[in-house]
Design an enzyme around this catalytic site. Structure first.
Site, PDB file in Angstrom:
ATOM      1  N   ARG A  15       5.946  12.576  -1.744  1.00  0.00           N
ATOM      2  CA  ARG A  15       6.276  13.179  -0.445  1.00  0.00           C
ATOM      3  C   ARG A  15       7.425  12.401   0.208  1.00  0.00           C
ATOM      4  O   ARG A  15       7.816  11.338  -0.284  1.00  0.00           O
ATOM      5  CB  ARG A  15       5.053  13.233   0.484  1.00  0.00           C
ATOM      6  CG  ARG A  15       4.503  11.867   0.860  1.00  0.00           C
ATOM      7  CD  ARG A  15       3.393  11.963   1.897  1.00  0.00           C
ATOM      8  NE  ARG A  15       2.778  10.670   2.129  1.00  0.00           N
ATOM      9  CZ  ARG A  15       3.262   9.715   2.924  1.00  0.00           C
ATOM     10  NH1 ARG A  15       4.371   9.894   3.586  1.00  0.00           N
ATOM     11  NH2 ARG A  15       2.642   8.559   3.055  1.00  0.00           N
TER      12      ARG A  15
ATOM     13  N   ASN B  75       7.936  -5.888  -1.321  1.00  0.00           N
ATOM     14  CA  ASN B  75       7.949  -4.779  -0.362  1.00  0.00           C
ATOM     15  C   ASN B  75       6.526  -4.703   0.186  1.00  0.00           C
ATOM     16  O   ASN B  75       5.637  -4.142  -0.459  1.00  0.00           O
ATOM     17  CB  ASN B  75       8.344  -3.460  -1.028  1.00  0.00           C
ATOM     18  CG  ASN B  75       8.432  -2.334  -0.001  1.00  0.00           C
ATOM     19  OD1 ASN B  75       7.916  -2.452   1.110  1.00  0.00           O
ATOM     20  ND2 ASN B  75       9.071  -1.230  -0.375  1.00  0.00           N
TER      21      ASN B  75
ATOM     22  N   HIS C 253      12.844  -3.301   1.632  1.00  0.00           N
ATOM     23  CA  HIS C 253      12.340  -1.985   2.017  1.00  0.00           C
ATOM     24  C   HIS C 253      13.245  -0.912   1.434  1.00  0.00           C
ATOM     25  O   HIS C 253      14.476  -1.077   1.404  1.00  0.00           O
ATOM     26  CB  HIS C 253      12.278  -1.839   3.538  1.00  0.00           C
ATOM     27  CG  HIS C 253      11.341  -2.820   4.166  1.00  0.00           C
ATOM     28  ND1 HIS C 253       9.974  -2.646   4.137  1.00  0.00           N
ATOM     29  CD2 HIS C 253      11.566  -4.007   4.767  1.00  0.00           C
ATOM     30  CE1 HIS C 253       9.399  -3.687   4.725  1.00  0.00           C
ATOM     31  NE2 HIS C 253      10.346  -4.531   5.106  1.00  0.00           N
TER      32      HIS C 253
ATOM     33  N   ARG D  14      13.565   4.099  12.151  1.00  0.00           N
ATOM     34  CA  ARG D  14      12.375   4.958  12.133  1.00  0.00           C
ATOM     35  C   ARG D  14      11.495   4.692  13.365  1.00  0.00           C
ATOM     36  O   ARG D  14      11.979   4.245  14.391  1.00  0.00           O
ATOM     37  CB  ARG D  14      11.644   4.741  10.808  1.00  0.00           C
ATOM     38  CG  ARG D  14      12.563   5.037   9.609  1.00  0.00           C
ATOM     39  CD  ARG D  14      11.868   4.822   8.300  1.00  0.00           C
ATOM     40  NE  ARG D  14      10.728   5.726   8.150  1.00  0.00           N
ATOM     41  CZ  ARG D  14       9.742   5.535   7.264  1.00  0.00           C
ATOM     42  NH1 ARG D  14       9.788   4.481   6.454  1.00  0.00           N
ATOM     43  NH2 ARG D  14       8.753   6.388   7.185  1.00  0.00           N
TER      44      ARG D  14
ATOM     45  N   TYR E 214      12.301   8.298   1.180  1.00  0.00           N
ATOM     46  CA  TYR E 214      12.075   7.340   0.098  1.00  0.00           C
ATOM     47  C   TYR E 214      12.746   7.701  -1.225  1.00  0.00           C
ATOM     48  O   TYR E 214      12.632   6.955  -2.197  1.00  0.00           O
ATOM     49  CB  TYR E 214      10.563   7.191  -0.145  1.00  0.00           C
ATOM     50  CG  TYR E 214       9.827   6.626   1.049  1.00  0.00           C
ATOM     51  CD1 TYR E 214       9.994   5.302   1.435  1.00  0.00           C
ATOM     52  CD2 TYR E 214       8.955   7.418   1.794  1.00  0.00           C
ATOM     53  CE1 TYR E 214       9.328   4.781   2.525  1.00  0.00           C
ATOM     54  CE2 TYR E 214       8.271   6.906   2.890  1.00  0.00           C
ATOM     55  CZ  TYR E 214       8.465   5.581   3.251  1.00  0.00           C
ATOM     56  OH  TYR E 214       7.806   5.061   4.328  1.00  0.00           O
TER      57      TYR E 214
ATOM     58  N   PRO F   3       0.787  -1.231   0.000  1.00  0.00           N
ATOM     59  CA  PRO F   3       0.000   0.000   0.000  1.00  0.00           C
ATOM     60  C   PRO F   3       0.819   1.282   0.000  1.00  0.00           C
ATOM     61  O   PRO F   3       1.835   1.391   0.695  1.00  0.00           O
ATOM     62  CB  PRO F   3      -0.835  -0.105   1.280  1.00  0.00           C
ATOM     63  CG  PRO F   3      -0.241  -1.200   2.075  1.00  0.00           C
ATOM     64  CD  PRO F   3       0.465  -2.109   1.120  1.00  0.00           C
ATOM     65  N   ASN F   4       0.320   2.206  -0.795  1.00  0.00           N
ATOM     66  CA  ASN F   4       0.815   3.585  -0.914  1.00  0.00           C
ATOM     67  C   ASN F   4       2.085   3.718  -1.741  1.00  0.00           C
ATOM     68  O   ASN F   4       2.483   4.845  -2.061  1.00  0.00           O
ATOM     69  CB  ASN F   4       1.011   4.239   0.479  1.00  0.00           C
ATOM     70  CG  ASN F   4      -0.291   4.309   1.249  1.00  0.00           C
ATOM     71  OD1 ASN F   4      -1.277   4.821   0.734  1.00  0.00           O
ATOM     72  ND2 ASN F   4      -0.317   3.759   2.451  1.00  0.00           N
TER      73      ASN F   4
ATOM     74  N   ALA G  77       3.273  -1.075   4.639  1.00  0.00           N
ATOM     75  CA  ALA G  77       2.749  -1.117   6.016  1.00  0.00           C
ATOM     76  C   ALA G  77       2.233  -2.500   6.413  1.00  0.00           C
ATOM     77  O   ALA G  77       2.209  -2.831   7.610  1.00  0.00           O
ATOM     78  CB  ALA G  77       1.663  -0.066   6.197  1.00  0.00           C
TER      79      ALA G  77
ATOM     80  N   GLU H 153      12.180 -10.133   1.279  1.00  0.00           N
ATOM     81  CA  GLU H 153      11.492  -8.925   1.768  1.00  0.00           C
ATOM     82  C   GLU H 153      12.425  -7.740   1.552  1.00  0.00           C
ATOM     83  O   GLU H 153      13.588  -7.781   1.951  1.00  0.00           O
ATOM     84  CB  GLU H 153      11.187  -9.108   3.262  1.00  0.00           C
ATOM     85  CG  GLU H 153      10.541  -7.887   3.900  1.00  0.00           C
ATOM     86  CD  GLU H 153      10.391  -8.057   5.431  1.00  0.00           C
ATOM     87  OE1 GLU H 153      10.526  -9.195   5.940  1.00  0.00           O
ATOM     88  OE2 GLU H 153      10.169  -7.033   6.091  1.00  0.00           O
TER      89      GLU H 153
END
Ligand code: CA2
Length: 142
Positions: free
Chosen positions: A18, A74, A103, A110, A23, A10-11, A77, A101
């Site tokens: 942003r 990836n 990221h 974070r 990112y 998601p996203n 969330a 996996e």
């Protein structure tokens, strides 16, 4: 040719809009072309997908099992709370297929809620914190 499924949660379709300090500035279309050209350089093809829908992501992992495809994922969330995705990821690795996996950021540097992944324990390996290069490193690992 060796085809790998590169699945994004998601996203990530909003990448580039942003938080460039976290990112980077590339958008999702640039991610797709970077991954596809890195895959070609490794003699592979990459089927790069993105979804905001947990059920669709689970179905794609079932598809990987049925087609015998390796997976770079990836989970975004979903990483931090989705037991349905964890169970589907476990089906992939238990079928003898690799699932890496990845990221873009380093979640461990974070917020605390990002420190836990429910996916990592059933993944073949984890690569995080190298921007889009995380995907390229995962392709090389495969
Ligand atoms: O660092 C990663 O790749 C993450 O998987 C990205 C997820 C986050 O929830 C994970 O903790 C770490 C967030 C994806 C949101 O992507 C956007 C990036 C920029 C602009 C809009 C969305």
């Amino acid at each position: 040719m060796n085809n790998v499924l590169v699945l994004n949660g998601p996203n990530l379709n909003r990448l580039g809009s942003r938080e460039p300090e976290v990112y980077g500035s590339a958008d999702f279309a640039e991610l797709v072309s970077r991954v596809q050209s890195a895959a070609a350089a490794e003699g592979m093809t990459a089927d790069v997908r993105q979804t905001n829908d947990e059920a669709e992501m689970v179905s794609w992992l079932h598809e990987a099992v049925d087609s015998g495809s390796q997976v770079i994922i990836n989970p975004a969330a979903f990483t931090h709370y989705s037991y349905s995705l964890r169970d589907a990821a476990a089906l992939v690795t238990k079928a003898g297929l690799k699932l890496i996996e990845v990221h873009i950021s380093n979640p461990h540097s974070r917020e605390k809620f990002r420190h836990n992944s429910v996916i990592s324990a059933v993944a073949t390996g984890v690569i995080a914190g190298f921007g889009l290069e995380s995907y390229v490193l995962a392709l090389k690992a495969l």
